[in-house]
Design a protein around this motif. Structure first.
Motif, PDB file in Angstrom:
ATOM      1  N   HIS A   1       1.405   4.278  -2.751  1.00 36.17           N
ATOM      2  CA  HIS A   1       1.238   5.682  -2.398  1.00 36.17           C
ATOM      3  C   HIS A   1       2.487   6.459  -2.784  1.00 36.17           C
ATOM      4  O   HIS A   1       2.414   7.535  -3.368  1.00 36.17           O
ATOM      5  CB  HIS A   1       1.006   5.776  -0.895  1.00 36.17           C
ATOM      6  CG  HIS A   1       0.849   7.158  -0.405  1.00 36.17           C
ATOM      7  ND1 HIS A   1      -0.307   7.871  -0.597  1.00 36.17           N
ATOM      8  CD2 HIS A   1       1.696   7.975   0.250  1.00 36.17           C
ATOM      9  CE1 HIS A   1      -0.156   9.065  -0.080  1.00 36.17           C
ATOM     10  NE2 HIS A   1       1.047   9.158   0.443  1.00 36.17           N
TER      11      HIS A   1
ATOM     12  N   GLN B   1       0.833  -1.205   0.000  1.00 32.82           N
ATOM     13  CA  GLN B   1       0.000   0.000   0.000  1.00 32.82           C
ATOM     14  C   GLN B   1       0.862   1.247   0.000  1.00 32.82           C
ATOM     15  O   GLN B   1       0.665   2.158  -0.797  1.00 32.82           O
ATOM     16  CB  GLN B   1      -0.869   0.010   1.268  1.00 32.82           C
ATOM     17  CG  GLN B   1      -2.262  -0.492   1.061  1.00 32.82           C
ATOM     18  CD  GLN B   1      -2.992   0.326   0.034  1.00 32.82           C
ATOM     19  OE1 GLN B   1      -2.931   1.546   0.070  1.00 32.82           O
ATOM     20  NE2 GLN B   1      -3.644  -0.333  -0.898  1.00 32.82           N
ATOM     21  N   SER B   2       1.836   1.276   0.919  1.00 31.34           N
ATOM     22  CA  SER B   2       2.615   2.499   1.062  1.00 31.34           C
ATOM     23  C   SER B   2       3.503   2.681  -0.165  1.00 31.34           C
ATOM     24  O   SER B   2       3.808   3.801  -0.562  1.00 31.34           O
ATOM     25  CB  SER B   2       3.427   2.482   2.354  1.00 31.34           C
ATOM     26  OG  SER B   2       4.659   1.854   2.152  1.00 31.34           O
TER      27      SER B   2
END
Ligand code: SF4
Ligand code: SF4
Ligand code: SF4
Ligand code: SF4
Lengths: 511, 192
Positions: free
Chosen positions: A455, A451-452
């Motif tokens: 991002h 996820q990060s």
């Protein structure tokens, strides 16, 4: 279930069944009957700037500063953070990095104080009379005192209080279940400080504007239940003690709410949506100290236990005390422990370095001998379904595990990985000793990383576009400047035709 | 007056409608694949793939001239996402599996060797390098995509790329081994 069941309306004291769960060896007899001991001030305290979930606090002191007990040394930063105070008086000898009390052994920004042995208090926080204070003042005081949830997750208490603005709350539920084996610090706190604890609960109820307080305690703590019941009428509002069955993991917030109210919190929702806020009993006591006496959160009670500890005990220690010092205070180690854990045996985190400090969320130090860790050989899954039966969240651990090992994390999410509360009941129940919860820990971490990274990729794309735009703008500006220069030259040529011959062509502008 | 106004508006409306229909009817698509690929690629134009920026690689890929594993900074995630729209060609599966081992890389500047020439700063596609002229330069870790462009340009070889360091914020447990051997319930001590 959004509505209270009929049974809940008819018999408000009824306890509702919680599915799943296991009954591990309690191990509580080692420490349950001993009064809490006060540990003397250690020569050195190391106070990490992040002991809570959220953003790291900002250091307010520098090397060689003299600090007093209770002085603010780390300022909360941002909406989700907590203040850090000096646990004792002394000299700051380092503001740098030190190993975190965490299985990774990675460093964390830490303030190290050499205590002067005098334990001199600085000015305390201004006291508050909760009877006259409004909810905002109480919340502000709790925030100033740096109070976080003392049950282990260390969620900033004031941030949780602010949920009163978002949800219609009607019940404050104090968690005294202490379902983890070995741990008895909440038990001792309830027995020895019931009055302060109930007072703290009253203060929080006032801040939240709720009309009802329930303190939930597991049935294996009759003394604590009796002690609390003595103060049933001490507050102006309804307070009751709910006796919940002894079962792991009863102390998970959602399951406790289910047991007490019969209402099930939807997956990934907060208990506040059902009108219930859950705090640990230790947090309520810390609130009592902060509001009545102006004392910030600089110490806590924790359980030091396990067969490898010479004299298991409950000890009140200053935040920042090295784990090794606490163990030494309890007589040291009798044998080489198989594992040293911070927290309980089910959810606690193993540490490798005993010099790491106790932090606000440390509820226990366990040095377990090999006999206690039950090391046994891992065997293939026999599809017995014990893990499914044990899971309090109604998941299928063996299936999630298989998908994770097949590299199919999305598949694991589809069968409920994100609803797993990492309680470890499944791994405990598995007859084949399959490290189920360990695989879930890994998978959740990996998903968070993916996820990060996504991002971050978006961020870098934005940066690249910004750079391209800037470069284009610069090139355009250069082109215009050149054009202007050319026009000027042409104009000059026109006015003084003789001079232009001698002039050199304009040098290329330096890149 | 009113007649003129309404005539003009009707005319305008009618022509507008016609134009709109024509746009629909004669719409020229950019090849949809190309657009999709560009959306997935990092878009930082670092050049690590050897093509003229991300658009260059996307074009080559849409024509089948480049493998879906051609973008090193994108790593396994990008390759897998591409596999979904482009389809996996022969042998690519093995190379995607190989990419699984890839760790995110970031540039690191040895400050003793940096002369502050500023060449790296000019090359970095994401402005990940900070530092004024004649001063030591450093890398903003979250912005760096590990493309190596700065490594190649540095005259004093002050820059290397290395594995992105683990911090408490991005650490997580290793996958437990499925080996059937010694194991114990509870979380065993991990390694950093
Ligand atoms: S660790 Fe997760 S899957 Fe296992 S019993 Fe607990 S909630 Fe269920
Ligand atoms: S308890 Fe263990 S052996 Fe039984 S189904 Fe679950 S993972 Fe398989
Ligand atoms: S290119 Fe090398 S020497 Fe020049 S500023 Fe960058 S790191 Fe320093
Ligand atoms: S710092 Fe170097 S490796 Fe990182 S993105 Fe910039 S040019 Fe690429």
């Amino acid at each position: 279930m959004a509505f209270p069941s009929l049974a809940a309306l008819l018999r408000p004291s009824q306890i509702f069944a919680v599915r799943g769960g296991v009954h591990p060896e309690p191990g509580k007899h080692l420490t349950a009957e001993a009064e809490v001991l006060d540990m003397p001030v250690p020569p050195l305290v190391r106070v990490p700037l992040q002991q809570h979930s959220g953003a790291m606090a900002e250091p307010l002191v520098r090397r060689d500063d003299i600090v007093l007990k209770g002085q603010l040394i780390g300022q909360a930063r941002g909406a989700m953070s907590a203040n850090i105070h000096a646990p004792t008086s002394g000299r700051v000898i380092a503001v740098g990095h030190f190993t975190a009390p965490h299985p990774s052994n990675l460093p964390i920004p830490t303030i190290t104080i050499r205590s002067d042995g005098e334990d001199r208090w600085g000015p305390r926080l201004p006291r508050l009379r909760p009877e006259d204070a409004n909810p905002d003042e109480i919340a502000a005081q709790i925030e100033r005192a740096g109070i976080v949830g003392l049950g282990g997750a260390a969620f900033p208490a004031a941030v949780k209080l602010n949920q009163r603005r978002k949800y219609a709350l009607d019940l404050l539920l104090l968690n005294g279940a202490e379902c983890e084996p070995y741990l008895t610090c909440d038990d001792r706190l309830m027995r020895e400080h019931a009055e302060g604890l109930v007072d703290g609960a009253g203060i929080m109820a006032r801040a939240l504007g709720v009309s009802r307080i329930v303190i939930a305690v597991e049935a294996n703590k009759p003394e604590a239940i009796a002690a609390l019941r003595r103060y049933k009428h001490a507050l102006g509002i309804a307070l009751s003690v709910a006796v919940v069955p002894t079962q792991y993991p009863m102390g998970s917030a959602k399951h406790l709410v289910l047991a007490v109210t019969g209402k099930e919190t939807p997956a990934r929702a907060r208990t506040a949506e059902l009108g219930v806020l859950v705090y640990n009993v230790g947090t309520a006591h810390a609130v009592h100290l902060a509001v009545r006496y102006g004392e910030p959160l600089i110490s806590r009670i924790l359980t030091v236990s396990g067969r490898a500890i010479a004299r298991p005990a409950n000890v009140r220690v200053l935040i920042g005390t090295p784990v090794a010092d606490v163990i030494a205070f309890c007589g040291g180690l009798t044998a080489e422990p198989d594992r040293v854990l911070l927290g309980g045996p089910m959810m606690g985190l193993p540490i490798q370095n005993l010099r790491v400090p106790v932090v606000k969320g440390t509820c226990g130090i366990l040095a377990l001998s090999a006999a206690e860790t039950r090391a046994s050989a891992q065997m293939p899954c026999i599809r017995c379904g014990s893990c499914v039966q044990a899971c309090p969240c109604g998941l299928t651990p063996f299936e999630m595990n298989a998908r994770i090992h097949a590299g199919d994390l999305d598949g694991a999410v589809k069968v409920g990985l994100m609803d797993c509360i990492a309680c470890g009941a499944c791994a405990y129940a598995c007859p084949s000793s399959i490290p189920l919860v360990q695989a879930f820990d890994h998978a959740k971490g990996k998903l968070a990383e993916t996820q990060s990274r996504k991002h971050q990729q978006e961020e870098t794309r934005r940066l690249a576009i910004a750079r391209q735009a800037r470069e284009a703008a610069m090139a355009e500006a250069k082109r215009q400047a050149m054009a202007r220069r050319k026009a000027e030259m042409a104009a000059r040529k026109a006015t003084e035709p003789g001079a232009a011959v001698a002039e050199l062509p304009p040098a290329q502008a330096a890149p | 007056m009113i007649v003129a106004a309404s005539a003009m508006s009707t005319l305008g409306l009618g022509l507008g409608l016609l134009l709109g229909l024509a746009a629909r009817r004669f719409h020229v698509e950019t090849p949809p694949l190309l657009g999709e690929i560009e959306k997935i690629l990092p878009g930082t134009n670092c050049g690590a793939c050897g093509f003229a920026g991300c658009a260059g690689l996307a074009l080559a890929m849409s024509e089948g001239a480049a493998p879906i594993t051609a973008c090193p900074p994108g790593g396994r995630e990008v390759a897998l996402a591409l596999a979904e729209i482009v389809g996996i060609e022969e042998g690519a599966e093995a190379s995607i599996a190989g990419m699984a081992e890839l760790q995110p890389m970031v540039a690191f500047i040895f400050e003793d060797h940096c002369t502050g020439c500023g060449k790296c700063f000019k090359r970095c596609p994401t402005d990940a390098i900070v530092g004024a002229a004649k001063q030591i330069h450093t890398v903003v870790m979250d912005a760096c995509i590990g493309c190596d462009a700065c490594v190649d340009i540095c005259p004093t070889e002050a820059i290397v790329t290395r594995r992105k360091p683990r911090t408490l914020n991005n650490w997580y447990w290793d996958k437990p081994a499925l080996a059937f051997g010694a194991a114990a319930p509870g979380r065993s001590a991990g390694t950093a």
